[in-house]
Design a protein around this motif. Structure first.
Motif, PDB file in Angstrom:
ATOM      1  N   ASP A   1      21.239  21.903 124.142  1.00  0.00           N
ATOM      2  CA  ASP A   1      20.064  21.092 124.460  1.00  0.00           C
ATOM      3  C   ASP A   1      20.296  19.678 123.946  1.00  0.00           C
ATOM      4  OD1 ASP A   1      17.572  19.927 124.794  1.00  0.00           O
ATOM      5  OD2 ASP A   1      16.447  21.690 124.106  1.00  0.00           O
ATOM      6  N   SER A   2      20.910  18.862 124.771  1.00  0.00           N
ATOM      7  CA  SER A   2      21.252  17.503 124.345  1.00  0.00           C
ATOM      8  C   SER A   2      20.016  16.616 124.226  1.00  0.00           C
ATOM      9  CB  SER A   2      22.262  16.879 125.318  1.00  0.00           C
ATOM     10  OG  SER A   2      21.730  16.872 126.643  1.00  0.00           O
ATOM     11  N   ALA A   3      18.979  16.913 124.994  1.00  0.00           N
ATOM     12  CA  ALA A   3      17.763  16.088 124.924  1.00  0.00           C
ATOM     13  C   ALA A   3      17.070  16.281 123.578  1.00  0.00           C
ATOM     14  CB  ALA A   3      16.826  16.455 126.065  1.00  0.00           C
ATOM     15  N   ALA A   4      16.934  17.531 123.148  1.00  0.00           N
ATOM     16  CA  ALA A   4      16.314  17.776 121.843  1.00  0.00           C
ATOM     17  C   ALA A   4      17.150  17.174 120.727  1.00  0.00           C
ATOM     18  CB  ALA A   4      16.138  19.277 121.630  1.00  0.00           C
ATOM     19  N   ALA A   5      18.463  17.282 120.852  1.00  0.00           N
ATOM     20  CA  ALA A   5      19.340  16.693 119.840  1.00  0.00           C
ATOM     21  C   ALA A   5      19.176  15.188 119.785  1.00  0.00           C
ATOM     22  CB  ALA A   5      20.794  17.063 120.133  1.00  0.00           C
ATOM     23  N   ALA A   6      19.051  14.557 120.931  1.00  0.00           N
ATOM     24  CA  ALA A   6      18.895  13.100 120.969  1.00  0.00           C
ATOM     25  C   ALA A   6      17.610  12.662 120.278  1.00  0.00           C
ATOM     26  CB  ALA A   6      18.915  12.615 122.420  1.00  0.00           C
ATOM     27  N   GLU A   7      16.533  13.446 120.419  1.00  0.00           N
ATOM     28  CA  GLU A   7      15.281  13.133 119.727  1.00  0.00           C
ATOM     29  C   GLU A   7      15.493  13.150 118.213  1.00  0.00           C
ATOM     30  OE1 GLU A   7      12.098  12.465 120.620  1.00  0.00           O
ATOM     31  OE2 GLU A   7      12.557  12.327 122.751  1.00  0.00           O
ATOM     32  N   CYS A   8      16.213  14.144 117.742  1.00  0.00           N
ATOM     33  CA  CYS A   8      16.479  14.252 116.307  1.00  0.00           C
ATOM     34  C   CYS A   8      17.301  13.066 115.810  1.00  0.00           C
ATOM     35  CB  CYS A   8      17.222  15.549 116.005  1.00  0.00           C
ATOM     36  SG  CYS A   8      16.302  17.052 116.374  1.00  0.00           S
ATOM     37  N   VAL A   9      18.357  12.746 116.527  1.00  0.00           N
ATOM     38  CA  VAL A   9      19.251  11.670 116.096  1.00  0.00           C
ATOM     39  C   VAL A   9      18.524  10.328 116.121  1.00  0.00           C
ATOM     40  CG1 VAL A   9      21.347  10.389 116.684  1.00  0.00           C
ATOM     41  CG2 VAL A   9      21.346  12.896 116.764  1.00  0.00           C
TER      42      VAL A   9
ATOM     43  N   PHE B   1      16.280  13.201 102.729  1.00  0.00           N
ATOM     44  CA  PHE B   1      16.506  14.574 103.163  1.00  0.00           C
ATOM     45  C   PHE B   1      16.204  14.717 104.651  1.00  0.00           C
ATOM     46  CE2 PHE B   1      15.132  19.272 102.274  1.00  0.00           C
ATOM     47  CZ  PHE B   1      16.285  19.732 102.885  1.00  0.00           C
ATOM     48  N   ALA B   2      15.148  14.061 105.124  1.00  0.00           N
ATOM     49  CA  ALA B   2      14.793  14.144 106.543  1.00  0.00           C
ATOM     50  C   ALA B   2      15.918  13.619 107.420  1.00  0.00           C
ATOM     51  CB  ALA B   2      13.502  13.373 106.805  1.00  0.00           C
ATOM     52  N   VAL B   3      16.549  12.529 107.026  1.00  0.00           N
ATOM     53  CA  VAL B   3      17.682  11.994 107.803  1.00  0.00           C
ATOM     54  C   VAL B   3      18.780  13.041 107.906  1.00  0.00           C
ATOM     55  CG1 VAL B   3      19.500  10.251 107.829  1.00  0.00           C
ATOM     56  CG2 VAL B   3      17.152   9.597 107.239  1.00  0.00           C
ATOM     57  N   SER B   4      19.118  13.637 106.787  1.00  0.00           N
ATOM     58  CA  SER B   4      20.169  14.654 106.766  1.00  0.00           C
ATOM     59  C   SER B   4      19.763  15.881 107.581  1.00  0.00           C
ATOM     60  CB  SER B   4      20.455  15.055 105.316  1.00  0.00           C
ATOM     61  OG  SER B   4      21.329  16.151 105.240  1.00  0.00           O
ATOM     62  N   ALA B   5      18.534  16.372 107.391  1.00  0.00           N
ATOM     63  CA  ALA B   5      18.081  17.585 108.066  1.00  0.00           C
ATOM     64  C   ALA B   5      17.987  17.393 109.573  1.00  0.00           C
ATOM     65  CB  ALA B   5      16.733  18.016 107.500  1.00  0.00           C
ATOM     66  N   LEU B   6      17.521  16.248 110.008  1.00  0.00           N
ATOM     67  CA  LEU B   6      17.422  15.983 111.444  1.00  0.00           C
ATOM     68  C   LEU B   6      18.795  15.981 112.100  1.00  0.00           C
ATOM     69  CD1 LEU B   6      14.669  13.236 111.321  1.00  0.00           C
ATOM     70  CD2 LEU B   6      14.488  15.384 112.617  1.00  0.00           C
ATOM     71  N   ARG B   7      19.771  15.449 111.413  1.00  0.00           N
ATOM     72  CA  ARG B   7      21.124  15.448 111.970  1.00  0.00           C
ATOM     73  C   ARG B   7      21.713  16.857 111.985  1.00  0.00           C
ATOM     74  NH1 ARG B   7      22.544   9.590 109.260  1.00  0.00           N
ATOM     75  NH2 ARG B   7      21.665   8.390 111.007  1.00  0.00           N
ATOM     76  N   MET B   8      21.371  17.669 110.996  1.00  0.00           N
ATOM     77  CA  MET B   8      21.776  19.075 111.035  1.00  0.00           C
ATOM     78  C   MET B   8      21.127  19.788 112.219  1.00  0.00           C
ATOM     79  SD  MET B   8      21.490  20.163 107.018  1.00  0.00           S
ATOM     80  CE  MET B   8      22.328  19.258 105.716  1.00  0.00           C
ATOM     81  N   LEU B   9      19.827  19.555 112.396  1.00  0.00           N
ATOM     82  CA  LEU B   9      19.104  20.190 113.494  1.00  0.00           C
ATOM     83  C   LEU B   9      19.696  19.783 114.837  1.00  0.00           C
ATOM     84  CD1 LEU B   9      16.757  21.876 114.570  1.00  0.00           C
ATOM     85  CD2 LEU B   9      15.299  19.837 114.359  1.00  0.00           C
ATOM     86  N   ALA B  10      20.084  18.531 114.971  1.00  0.00           N
ATOM     87  CA  ALA B  10      20.684  18.066 116.229  1.00  0.00           C
ATOM     88  C   ALA B  10      21.932  18.875 116.568  1.00  0.00           C
ATOM     89  CB  ALA B  10      21.012  16.584 116.133  1.00  0.00           C
ATOM     90  N   LYS B  11      22.715  19.196 115.564  1.00  0.00           N
ATOM     91  CA  LYS B  11      23.940  19.975 115.814  1.00  0.00           C
ATOM     92  C   LYS B  11      23.611  21.384 116.293  1.00  0.00           C
ATOM     93  CE  LYS B  11      26.877  17.414 112.601  1.00  0.00           C
ATOM     94  NZ  LYS B  11      27.733  17.471 111.383  1.00  0.00           N
ATOM     95  N   VAL B  12      22.573  21.990 115.726  1.00  0.00           N
ATOM     96  CA  VAL B  12      22.175  23.332 116.180  1.00  0.00           C
ATOM     97  C   VAL B  12      21.693  23.275 117.626  1.00  0.00           C
ATOM     98  CG1 VAL B  12      20.718  25.332 115.735  1.00  0.00           C
ATOM     99  CG2 VAL B  12      21.584  23.979 113.816  1.00  0.00           C
ATOM    100  N   HIS B  13      20.893  22.262 117.952  1.00  0.00           N
ATOM    101  CA  HIS B  13      20.429  22.112 119.333  1.00  0.00           C
ATOM    102  C   HIS B  13      21.612  22.006 120.301  1.00  0.00           C
ATOM    103  CE1 HIS B  13      16.133  22.035 119.015  1.00  0.00           C
ATOM    104  NE2 HIS B  13      16.085  20.978 118.235  1.00  0.00           N
ATOM    105  N   VAL B  14      22.605  21.206 119.970  1.00  0.00           N
ATOM    106  CA  VAL B  14      23.734  20.996 120.870  1.00  0.00           C
ATOM    107  C   VAL B  14      24.631  22.226 120.938  1.00  0.00           C
ATOM    108  CG1 VAL B  14      25.883  19.700 121.176  1.00  0.00           C
ATOM    109  CG2 VAL B  14      23.758  18.486 120.654  1.00  0.00           C
ATOM    110  N   GLU B  15      24.983  22.763 119.769  1.00  0.00           N
ATOM    111  CA  GLU B  15      26.000  23.811 119.731  1.00  0.00           C
ATOM    112  C   GLU B  15      25.443  25.199 120.045  1.00  0.00           C
ATOM    113  OE1 GLU B  15      27.795  23.461 115.883  1.00  0.00           O
ATOM    114  OE2 GLU B  15      28.427  21.381 116.219  1.00  0.00           O
ATOM    115  N   ALA B  16      24.232  25.503 119.591  1.00  0.00           N
ATOM    116  CA  ALA B  16      23.673  26.841 119.800  1.00  0.00           C
ATOM    117  C   ALA B  16      22.844  26.940 121.070  1.00  0.00           C
ATOM    118  CB  ALA B  16      22.820  27.241 118.596  1.00  0.00           C
ATOM    119  N   ARG B  17      22.207  25.833 121.468  1.00  0.00           N
ATOM    120  CA  ARG B  17      21.298  25.877 122.614  1.00  0.00           C
ATOM    121  C   ARG B  17      21.724  24.964 123.762  1.00  0.00           C
ATOM    122  NH1 ARG B  17      16.638  28.164 122.637  1.00  0.00           N
ATOM    123  NH2 ARG B  17      15.771  26.556 124.032  1.00  0.00           N
TER     124      ARG B  17
END
Length: 502
Positions: free
Chosen positions: A304-312, A286-302
């Motif tokens: 924030d590519s750096a935060a997304a990269a941490e998640c991925v 679930f964490a793998v899936s959720a982190l990748r979802m969170l990365a998309k929110v960081h990129v698309e809504a904010r």
């Protein structure tokens, strides 16, 4: 309601304490002083007593009810689907922004997991209802503030300055103000990520995703990193003074030993029971899936590519560790250990996902009814429902290979240590139907669900495999919402089934 295990006894004590002291947030005076419990006899509360009314949800109830031929299923949907909004929601204001507090039902506290799952069932209606969007905004913001209070806690008080009013107040851990219980459960951080992604995907509304939310998500990712425990045991310790095995951690609150392989430790399961081995595989998936979802929110809504990269990066690392350390050979043979399952318990001979591992090569196979479970992985974006590895794992979970699979005169289903042997959780039956493409299997699940509510009109936490009138938690909003999800899922995937009677 019955209690059949030490964990159940503690939960009951929590419930009594919560009922005796309903706390409201000083910063949110719009909150009422008590939730509206379900009406006896399986009816919704009168409209003027409902905690929150959404026009879109009411329209959805009317629309879907018209497609359900079976009277009992139709009634269950009408009572269960809106149960979270009817009885558990408190909407207020903090710092000029919406604030949403969502209790689990008959326990007066907000679990990160439960509140996310309870709200997820309405996310597809947000575009049609500004009031519902405001509620989601409030819940996402409240979850962020909770994580910033303590990212290791699983449950929180309405008043962020209050001490826990549950039995957890005596736990040997760092109990901060605003924390109701402090069991480190990896899924507790995954669920808010999934809810944020679901809301963003449906609405493209950036309002909830402010600097406060971003700070909370950064803390959540950092906590997952801490719980890889690569260099030390990390800061988390937990012991419960009653010392029951399912309620405390060994080795002075650190938990069982592990070899550090990149998986994330989860010291408790989504059932709130202690893990036997600290790498809980369903939660890591679930964490793998959720982190990748969170990365998309960081990129698309904010943006924030750096935060997304941490998640991925973390998701990729955990995914690789799962492929190496998260599987086990399904070679068990012999009869089921509890004598309550069906079949021989003989393994398939192929690999399955383990339930828990320790990185040393030790693994246990079982499944628990609470989500994330091995059975529910596709519902969380953590596996494909057609993946052979998942299909083998699901089949093993629904057999005597799983010591917590029970078959009785009332139903077959999966339970867990939380309520004891022979206690089936309807949640497992719902998950089985939602992960099935076999009409006969789905029909059987619907029959079990409509005949095991004990005439209450609601889905319970658990019931005795031979006597559904013996059940726990008459007011459990997560299970009610998940039943609503099932009916909506069938209306999309298998509409002809809803035109049948069972």
């Amino acid at each position: 309601m019955i209690g059949v295990s030490s964990s159940a006894l503690f939960r009951r004590d929590m419930l009594k304490a919560g009922a005796a002291a309903l706390c409201t947030a000083a910063a949110t005076p719009a909150f009422g002083v008590a939730a509206a419990a379900p009406v006896a006899g399986g009816a919704r509360p009168p409209r003027d007593q409902r905690r929150f009314v959404s026009l879109a949800v009411e329209q959805e109830i009317v629309r879907v009810k018209a497609r359900i031929a079976d009277p009992a299923l139709r009634h269950l949907f009408e009572t269960c689907y809106p149960n979270t909004l009817d009885t558990t929601v408190r909407l207020g204001i903090v710092d000029g922004k919406p604030d949403g507090f969502v209790i689990t039902g008959d326990i007066e506290a907000m679990w990160l997991r439960d509140s996310s799952a309870q709200m997820q069932t309405y996310v597809h209606l947000c575009r049609r209802d500004p009031a519902l969007r405001r509620l989601f905004h409030g819940v996402i913001q409240r979850q962020a503030r909770c994580i910033l209070i303590d990212s290791y806690a699983n449950a929180f008080m309405a008043d962020p300055q209050a001490k826990s009013n549950l039995g957890a107040i005596d736990d040997l851990t760092e109990m901060r103000a605003g924390v109701a219980e402090r069991k480190w459960e990896l899924d507790s951080l995954c669920y808010p990520m999934r809810l944020a992604y679901g809301y963003w995907s449906e609405t493209r509304d950036t309002a909830p995703f402010d600097a406060l939310w971003a700070k909370a998500m950064a803390r959540a990712v950092a906590t997952m990193r801490e719980q890889q425990r690569k260099t030390d045991d990390g800061p988390y310790r937990f012991e419960r003074v009653n010392r029951h095995a399912t309620e405390t951690l060994m080795l002075k609150g650190v938990g069982a030993p592990t070899r550090k392989v990149g998986l994330i430790h989860s010291m408790f399961r989504p059932s709130d029971d202690a893990c036997t081995l600290p790498f809980l595989i369903p939660s890591n998936l679930f964490a793998v899936s959720a982190l990748r979802m969170l990365a998309k929110v960081h990129v698309e809504a904010r943006h924030d590519s750096a935060a997304a990269a941490e998640c991925v990066a973390l998701a990729d690392e955990v995914d690789a560790a799962l492929r190496t350390h998260g599987r086990m050979a399904d070679r068990a043979s012999g009869t089921g250990g509890t004598g309550t399952g069906t079949g021989t318990g003989t393994g398939t001979g192929g690999d399955v996902w383990a339930f828990e591992v320790d990185g040393f090569g030790n693994a246990i196979f079982m499944d628990d009814a609470n989500v994330p479970s091995l059975s529910a992985l596709p519902l969380l974006g953590a596996a494909s429902r057609t993946d052979p590895l998942y299909r083998r794992t699901r089949a093993a979970a629904w057999s005597a290979r799983n010591p917590y699979f029970f078959t009785g005169s009332a139903a077959d289903g999966i339970g867990g240590p939380h309520k004891g042997l022979g206690m089936i959780w309807p949640m497992s039956i719902i998950v089985r139907a939602m992960t099935s493409d076999d009409d006969a299997e789905i029909r059987q699940c619907l029959r079990w669900l409509k005949t095991t509510d004990a005439g209450t009109g609601f889905i319970h936490e658990s019931f005795d495999k031979d006597d559904p009138k013996r059940f726990s938690r008459p007011w459990f909003a997560w299970a009610n919402g998940l039943f609503g999800d099932l009916i909506l899922d069938l209306e999309r995937r298998r509409p002809a089934l809803l035109r049948e009677t069972f």
